[in-house]
Design a protein around this motif. Structure first.
Motif, PDB file in Angstrom:
ATOM      1  N   TYR A   4      66.069 -42.440  69.433  1.00 56.07           N
ATOM      2  CA  TYR A   4      66.570 -43.665  70.034  1.00 56.07           C
ATOM      3  C   TYR A   4      67.332 -43.437  71.326  1.00 56.07           C
ATOM      4  N   GLY A   5      67.187 -42.259  71.936  1.00 54.56           N
ATOM      5  CA  GLY A   5      67.793 -41.994  73.219  1.00 54.56           C
ATOM      6  C   GLY A   5      69.269 -41.649  73.137  1.00 54.56           C
ATOM      7  N   VAL A   6      69.769 -41.406  71.960  1.00 56.03           N
ATOM      8  CA  VAL A   6      71.166 -41.023  71.807  1.00 56.03           C
ATOM      9  C   VAL A   6      71.211 -39.510  71.738  1.00 56.03           C
ATOM     10  N   GLY A   7      71.861 -38.891  72.691  1.00 58.75           N
ATOM     11  CA  GLY A   7      71.835 -37.432  72.781  1.00 58.75           C
ATOM     12  C   GLY A   7      72.831 -36.728  71.897  1.00 58.75           C
ATOM     13  N   LYS A   8      73.775 -37.410  71.306  1.00 59.44           N
ATOM     14  CA  LYS A   8      74.789 -36.759  70.492  1.00 59.44           C
ATOM     15  C   LYS A   8      74.287 -36.564  69.074  1.00 59.44           C
ATOM     16  N   ARG A   9      74.542 -35.385  68.519  1.00 61.12           N
ATOM     17  CA  ARG A   9      74.060 -35.025  67.189  1.00 61.12           C
ATOM     18  C   ARG A   9      74.723 -35.867  66.106  1.00 61.12           C
ATOM     19  N   ARG A  10      75.877 -36.455  66.373  1.00 58.00           N
ATOM     20  CA  ARG A  10      76.603 -37.151  65.326  1.00 58.00           C
ATOM     21  C   ARG A  10      75.832 -38.326  64.733  1.00 58.00           C
ATOM     22  N   PHE A  11      74.780 -38.764  65.353  1.00 60.72           N
ATOM     23  CA  PHE A  11      74.010 -39.888  64.847  1.00 60.72           C
ATOM     24  C   PHE A  11      72.866 -39.450  63.938  1.00 60.72           C
ATOM     25  N   LEU A  12      72.850 -38.190  63.568  1.00 62.52           N
ATOM     26  CA  LEU A  12      71.820 -37.648  62.698  1.00 62.52           C
ATOM     27  C   LEU A  12      71.746 -38.442  61.402  1.00 62.52           C
ATOM     28  N   ASN A  13      70.559 -38.864  61.045  1.00 57.69           N
ATOM     29  CA  ASN A  13      70.319 -39.555  59.777  1.00 57.69           C
ATOM     30  C   ASN A  13      71.257 -40.732  59.564  1.00 57.69           C
ATOM     31  N   TYR A  14      71.582 -41.440  60.620  1.00 56.93           N
ATOM     32  CA  TYR A  14      72.521 -42.553  60.526  1.00 56.93           C
ATOM     33  C   TYR A  14      72.074 -43.589  59.503  1.00 56.93           C
ATOM     34  N   CYS A  86      74.077 -36.376  56.835  1.00 56.23           N
ATOM     35  CA  CYS A  86      75.013 -35.439  57.435  1.00 56.23           C
ATOM     36  C   CYS A  86      74.887 -35.490  58.948  1.00 56.23           C
ATOM     37  N   GLY A  87      75.985 -35.641  59.598  1.00 50.09           N
ATOM     38  CA  GLY A  87      76.072 -35.513  61.039  1.00 50.09           C
ATOM     39  C   GLY A  87      77.225 -34.576  61.321  1.00 50.09           C
ATOM     40  N   LEU A  88      76.929 -33.301  61.520  1.00 49.47           N
ATOM     41  CA  LEU A  88      77.973 -32.284  61.681  1.00 49.47           C
ATOM     42  C   LEU A  88      78.398 -32.140  63.134  1.00 49.47           C
ATOM     43  N   TYR A  89      79.701 -31.998  63.326  1.00 54.89           N
ATOM     44  CA  TYR A  89      80.242 -31.764  64.668  1.00 54.89           C
ATOM     45  C   TYR A  89      80.432 -30.276  64.932  1.00 54.89           C
ATOM     46  N   ASN A  90      80.540 -29.473  63.886  1.00 56.04           N
ATOM     47  CA  ASN A  90      80.843 -28.049  64.055  1.00 56.04           C
ATOM     48  C   ASN A  90      79.665 -27.147  63.694  1.00 56.04           C
ATOM     49  N   ARG A  91      78.485 -27.533  64.120  1.00 58.41           N
ATOM     50  CA  ARG A  91      77.266 -26.745  63.851  1.00 58.41           C
ATOM     51  C   ARG A  91      77.398 -25.302  64.330  1.00 58.41           C
ATOM     52  N   ASN A  92      77.841 -25.122  65.558  1.00 59.29           N
ATOM     53  CA  ASN A  92      77.890 -23.776  66.128  1.00 59.29           C
ATOM     54  C   ASN A  92      78.839 -22.862  65.368  1.00 59.29           C
ATOM     55  N   SER A  93      80.027 -23.353  65.036  1.00 58.75           N
ATOM     56  CA  SER A  93      80.964 -22.502  64.298  1.00 58.75           C
ATOM     57  C   SER A  93      80.454 -22.233  62.882  1.00 58.75           C
ATOM     58  N   LEU A  94      79.781 -23.201  62.271  1.00 58.82           N
ATOM     59  CA  LEU A  94      79.187 -22.953  60.952  1.00 58.82           C
ATOM     60  C   LEU A  94      78.117 -21.873  61.030  1.00 58.82           C
ATOM     61  N   LEU A  95      77.252 -21.982  62.034  1.00 60.45           N
ATOM     62  CA  LEU A  95      76.212 -20.963  62.199  1.00 60.45           C
ATOM     63  C   LEU A  95      76.824 -19.577  62.369  1.00 60.45           C
ATOM     64  N   GLU A  96      77.878 -19.469  63.163  1.00 62.20           N
ATOM     65  CA  GLU A  96      78.540 -18.181  63.378  1.00 62.20           C
ATOM     66  C   GLU A  96      79.194 -17.662  62.103  1.00 62.20           C
ATOM     67  N   ASN A  97      79.841 -18.534  61.336  1.00 62.47           N
ATOM     68  CA  ASN A  97      80.550 -18.118  60.127  1.00 62.47           C
ATOM     69  C   ASN A  97      79.647 -17.860  58.939  1.00 62.47           C
ATOM     70  N   GLU A 130      80.502 -36.645  60.333  1.00 62.79           N
ATOM     71  CA  GLU A 130      80.356 -37.888  59.580  1.00 62.79           C
ATOM     72  C   GLU A 130      79.280 -37.640  58.537  1.00 62.79           C
ATOM     73  N   PHE A 131      79.671 -37.696  57.266  1.00 68.15           N
ATOM     74  CA  PHE A 131      78.717 -37.392  56.210  1.00 68.15           C
ATOM     75  C   PHE A 131      79.157 -37.979  54.887  1.00 68.15           C
ATOM     76  N   SER A 132      78.199 -38.222  54.049  1.00 69.49           N
ATOM     77  CA  SER A 132      78.423 -38.444  52.624  1.00 69.49           C
ATOM     78  C   SER A 132      77.197 -37.870  51.947  1.00 69.49           C
ATOM     79  N   LEU A 133      77.417 -37.183  50.855  1.00 68.98           N
ATOM     80  CA  LEU A 133      76.308 -36.458  50.246  1.00 68.98           C
ATOM     81  C   LEU A 133      76.580 -36.165  48.785  1.00 68.98           C
ATOM     82  N   SER A 134      75.511 -35.848  48.105  1.00 71.72           N
ATOM     83  CA  SER A 134      75.608 -35.323  46.749  1.00 71.72           C
ATOM     84  C   SER A 134      74.881 -33.989  46.750  1.00 71.72           C
ATOM     85  N   LEU A 135      75.481 -33.034  46.095  1.00 70.96           N
ATOM     86  CA  LEU A 135      74.915 -31.684  46.041  1.00 70.96           C
ATOM     87  C   LEU A 135      74.894 -31.241  44.591  1.00 70.96           C
TER      88      LEU A 135
END
Length: 176
Positions: A4-14, A86-97, A130-135
């Motif tokens: 939808y032309g929104v470049g920010k990842r936070r809108f993932l699976n809105y 899930c719309g993660l803001y800290n993808r890069n730090s998660l990948l590193e950790n 921004e997320f809500s999930l069941s695991l």
């Protein structure tokens, strides 16, 4: 860049939605129950519908993909199953950790599962967004229902002594 032309990842699976049942009385979850609940969420996703049932836990999800990473997402890694948005803001730090050698094309959902595999019950403290999930952890028979720290995407639930029903929409849980 999203569909939808929104470049920010936070809108993932809105628009994604999820539901589930956990039987407190050790009965098996009927697949028909999850299919019915998940069907009531159909207006949330045109890109995919998935369900999972195993023993006393069942999960369902309706999805609309907003990023390329979501399209290639797998709903499960090993014996851990995730349904939610899930719309993660800290993808890069998660990948590193978690795994520095991991591909940056992993979906946010896959990163959450990897975070659970590393930090177990403390995993929500390590994910930002921004997320809500069941695991569901099949091997350890553990269910987590998690929402972000500001509860921007709530998880609604109902307990009647025999089962815990939960969803990202109140109407699915109450049946109204």
């Amino acid at each position: 860049q999203s569909r939808y032309g929104v470049g920010k990842r936070r809108f993932l699976n809105y628009m994604s939605a999820f539901c589930g049942v956990y039987q407190l009385d050790n009965q098996l979850v009927a697949e028909e129950t999850i299919l019915k609940m998940n069907g009531a969420l159909k207006h949330h996703g045109s890109d995919g519908s998935k369900i999972f049932t195993s023993g006393r836990c069942g999960l369902g999800q309706q999805t609309i993909y907003l990023t390329q990473e979501s399209i290639i997402s797998s709903s499960s890694l090993s014996s851990i199953f995730l349904a939610g948005h899930c719309g993660l803001y800290n993808r890069n730090s998660l990948l590193e950790n978690i795994r520095p050698q991991c591909s940056s094309s992993l979906s946010d959902e896959e990163l959450v599962v990897l975070a659970y595999m590393k930090w177990r019950i403390d995993f929500p403290q390590h994910i930002l967004g921004e997320f809500s999930l069941s695991l569901w952890d099949e091997q350890n028979q553990l269910l987590f229902c998690v929402t972000d720290h500001f509860n921007t995407r709530p998880v609604y639930y109902y307990v009647d002594g025999k089962r815990l029903a939960f969803a990202s929409e109140t109407l699915i849980v109450t049946g109204k």
